[in-house]
Motif scaffolding. Structure first.
Motif, PDB file in Angstrom:
ATOM      1  N   GLU A 154       0.837  -1.203   0.000  1.00  0.00           N
ATOM      2  CA  GLU A 154       0.000   0.000   0.000  1.00  0.00           C
ATOM      3  C   GLU A 154       0.876   1.260   0.000  1.00  0.00           C
ATOM      4  N   ARG A 155       1.965   1.200  -0.783  1.00  0.00           N
ATOM      5  CA  ARG A 155       2.908   2.309  -0.985  1.00  0.00           C
ATOM      6  C   ARG A 155       3.790   2.633   0.225  1.00  0.00           C
ATOM      7  N   ILE A 156       3.796   1.746   1.226  1.00  0.00           N
ATOM      8  CA  ILE A 156       4.625   1.939   2.418  1.00  0.00           C
ATOM      9  C   ILE A 156       5.719   0.877   2.416  1.00  0.00           C
ATOM     10  N   PRO A 157       6.992   1.262   2.580  1.00  0.00           N
ATOM     11  CA  PRO A 157       8.061   0.263   2.641  1.00  0.00           C
ATOM     12  C   PRO A 157       7.805  -0.719   3.785  1.00  0.00           C
ATOM     13  N   ALA A 158       7.815  -2.006   3.460  1.00  0.00           N
ATOM     14  CA  ALA A 158       7.475  -3.039   4.434  1.00  0.00           C
ATOM     15  C   ALA A 158       8.538  -4.121   4.558  1.00  0.00           C
ATOM     16  N   GLY A 159       9.419  -4.225   3.571  1.00  0.00           N
ATOM     17  CA  GLY A 159      10.430  -5.270   3.608  1.00  0.00           C
ATOM     18  C   GLY A 159      11.417  -5.086   2.480  1.00  0.00           C
ATOM     19  N   LEU A 160      12.336  -6.027   2.390  1.00  0.00           N
ATOM     20  CA  LEU A 160      13.367  -5.939   1.358  1.00  0.00           C
ATOM     21  C   LEU A 160      14.000  -7.293   1.126  1.00  0.00           C
TER      22      LEU A 160
ATOM     23  N   VAL B 120      17.873  -8.760  -0.561  1.00  0.00           N
ATOM     24  CA  VAL B 120      19.192  -8.444  -1.087  1.00  0.00           C
ATOM     25  C   VAL B 120      19.668  -9.642  -1.895  1.00  0.00           C
ATOM     26  N   LEU B 121      19.907  -9.413  -3.182  1.00  0.00           N
ATOM     27  CA  LEU B 121      20.327 -10.475  -4.096  1.00  0.00           C
ATOM     28  C   LEU B 121      21.709 -10.144  -4.648  1.00  0.00           C
ATOM     29  N   GLN B 122      22.539 -11.164  -4.723  1.00  0.00           N
ATOM     30  CA  GLN B 122      23.867 -11.012  -5.314  1.00  0.00           C
ATOM     31  C   GLN B 122      23.991 -12.058  -6.413  1.00  0.00           C
ATOM     32  N   THR B 123      24.283 -11.621  -7.619  1.00  0.00           N
ATOM     33  CA  THR B 123      24.375 -12.558  -8.740  1.00  0.00           C
ATOM     34  C   THR B 123      25.819 -12.798  -9.138  1.00  0.00           C
ATOM     35  N   GLU B 124      26.057 -14.034  -9.503  1.00  0.00           N
ATOM     36  CA  GLU B 124      27.327 -14.458 -10.070  1.00  0.00           C
ATOM     37  C   GLU B 124      26.993 -15.108 -11.399  1.00  0.00           C
ATOM     38  N   LYS B 125      27.954 -15.748 -12.018  1.00  0.00           N
ATOM     39  CA  LYS B 125      27.755 -16.266 -13.365  1.00  0.00           C
ATOM     40  C   LYS B 125      26.510 -17.157 -13.490  1.00  0.00           C
ATOM     41  N   ASN B 126      26.424 -18.215 -12.732  1.00  0.00           N
ATOM     42  CA  ASN B 126      25.308 -19.154 -12.854  1.00  0.00           C
ATOM     43  C   ASN B 126      24.533 -19.342 -11.567  1.00  0.00           C
ATOM     44  N   THR B 127      24.668 -18.402 -10.649  1.00  0.00           N
ATOM     45  CA  THR B 127      23.974 -18.545  -9.380  1.00  0.00           C
ATOM     46  C   THR B 127      23.568 -17.178  -8.836  1.00  0.00           C
ATOM     47  N   MET B 128      22.531 -17.195  -8.042  1.00  0.00           N
ATOM     48  CA  MET B 128      22.079 -15.994  -7.345  1.00  0.00           C
ATOM     49  C   MET B 128      22.080 -16.322  -5.859  1.00  0.00           C
ATOM     50  N   LEU B 129      22.650 -15.446  -5.056  1.00  0.00           N
ATOM     51  CA  LEU B 129      22.641 -15.604  -3.606  1.00  0.00           C
ATOM     52  C   LEU B 129      21.576 -14.692  -3.025  1.00  0.00           C
ATOM     53  N   ILE B 130      20.702 -15.268  -2.226  1.00  0.00           N
ATOM     54  CA  ILE B 130      19.796 -14.451  -1.417  1.00  0.00           C
ATOM     55  C   ILE B 130      20.573 -14.139  -0.144  1.00  0.00           C
ATOM     56  N   TYR B 131      21.098 -12.929  -0.069  1.00  0.00           N
ATOM     57  CA  TYR B 131      21.899 -12.529   1.085  1.00  0.00           C
ATOM     58  C   TYR B 131      21.015 -12.274   2.301  1.00  0.00           C
ATOM     59  N   SER B 132      19.870 -11.655   2.047  1.00  0.00           N
ATOM     60  CA  SER B 132      18.997 -11.310   3.163  1.00  0.00           C
ATOM     61  C   SER B 132      17.567 -11.110   2.690  1.00  0.00           C
ATOM     62  N   VAL B 133      16.644 -11.539   3.531  1.00  0.00           N
ATOM     63  CA  VAL B 133      15.226 -11.251   3.371  1.00  0.00           C
ATOM     64  C   VAL B 133      14.781 -10.661   4.699  1.00  0.00           C
ATOM     65  N   ALA B 134      14.174  -9.484   4.661  1.00  0.00           N
ATOM     66  CA  ALA B 134      13.737  -8.843   5.899  1.00  0.00           C
ATOM     67  C   ALA B 134      12.358  -8.232   5.693  1.00  0.00           C
ATOM     68  N   VAL B 135      11.471  -8.536   6.618  1.00  0.00           N
ATOM     69  CA  VAL B 135      10.130  -7.951   6.615  1.00  0.00           C
ATOM     70  C   VAL B 135       9.950  -7.274   7.969  1.00  0.00           C
ATOM     71  N   ALA B 136       9.516  -6.030   7.942  1.00  0.00           N
ATOM     72  CA  ALA B 136       9.286  -5.299   9.191  1.00  0.00           C
ATOM     73  C   ALA B 136       8.306  -6.084  10.059  1.00  0.00           C
TER      74      ALA B 136
END
Length: 151
Positions: A59-65, A67-83
């Motif tokens: 509803e237009r209010i920041p609620a979470g985030l 953080v993704l880090q990509t390499e050649k053939n993989t993606m790391l989910i560094y962090s998931v945070a929800v208020a």
């Protein structure tokens, strides 16, 4: 509950929200770990230079985030945070699906993440989402569990 959710790329102006939301989201783990979790101590202004940080707005209010880090053939989910006031409403699952969609969009066949063995609820959630344990590593008096999902 039908609510408007959207994702947007983080900017330097979002760093205070990212830091505070992460601190609050992970605060319950301090008694379990005996210290703040690794994402709480990250320099997010620096991370914006080499990571994809996306903000979840409800509803237009920041609620979470996420953080993704990509390499050649993989993606790391560094962090998931929800208020905390937005937790237990499906937003964490929404963020995890966002990561999978990003990996698909980029043609990345594998997503990795890690969590602490003491964060048993997280491990259970990741297993339910199709992630499998691939390694364990000692970390600051405890053990990190490395998990991955292939597409």
């Amino acid at each position: 509950m039908n609510m408007e959710r959207r994702m947007r790329s983080a900017t330097l102006e979002d760093v205070p929200f990212i830091s505070e939301c992460t601190r609050r989201a992970y605060s319950g783990y301090v008694p379990v770990l005996g210290r703040p979790a690794r994402p709480v101590t990250a320099d997010y202004a620096e991370m914006l230079m080499h990571s994809c940080i996306s903000i979840l707005e409800v509803e237009r209010i920041p609620a979470g985030l996420i953080v993704l880090q990509t390499e050649k053939n993989t993606m790391l989910i560094y962090s998931v945070a929800v208020a905390p006031e937005y937790q237990h409403q499906g937003h964490g699952g929404f963020l995890m699906r966002f990561a999978e969609e990003e990996a698909g969009r980029l043609g990345i066949p594998e997503i990795r993440l890690y969590t602490n063995t003491l964060m048993t609820a997280n491990i259970e959630i990741y297993h339910k989402l199709g992630y499998r344990e691939v390694d364990r590593e000692p970390y600051k008096g405890s053990v990190l569990v490395h998990m991955q999902k292939n597409f």
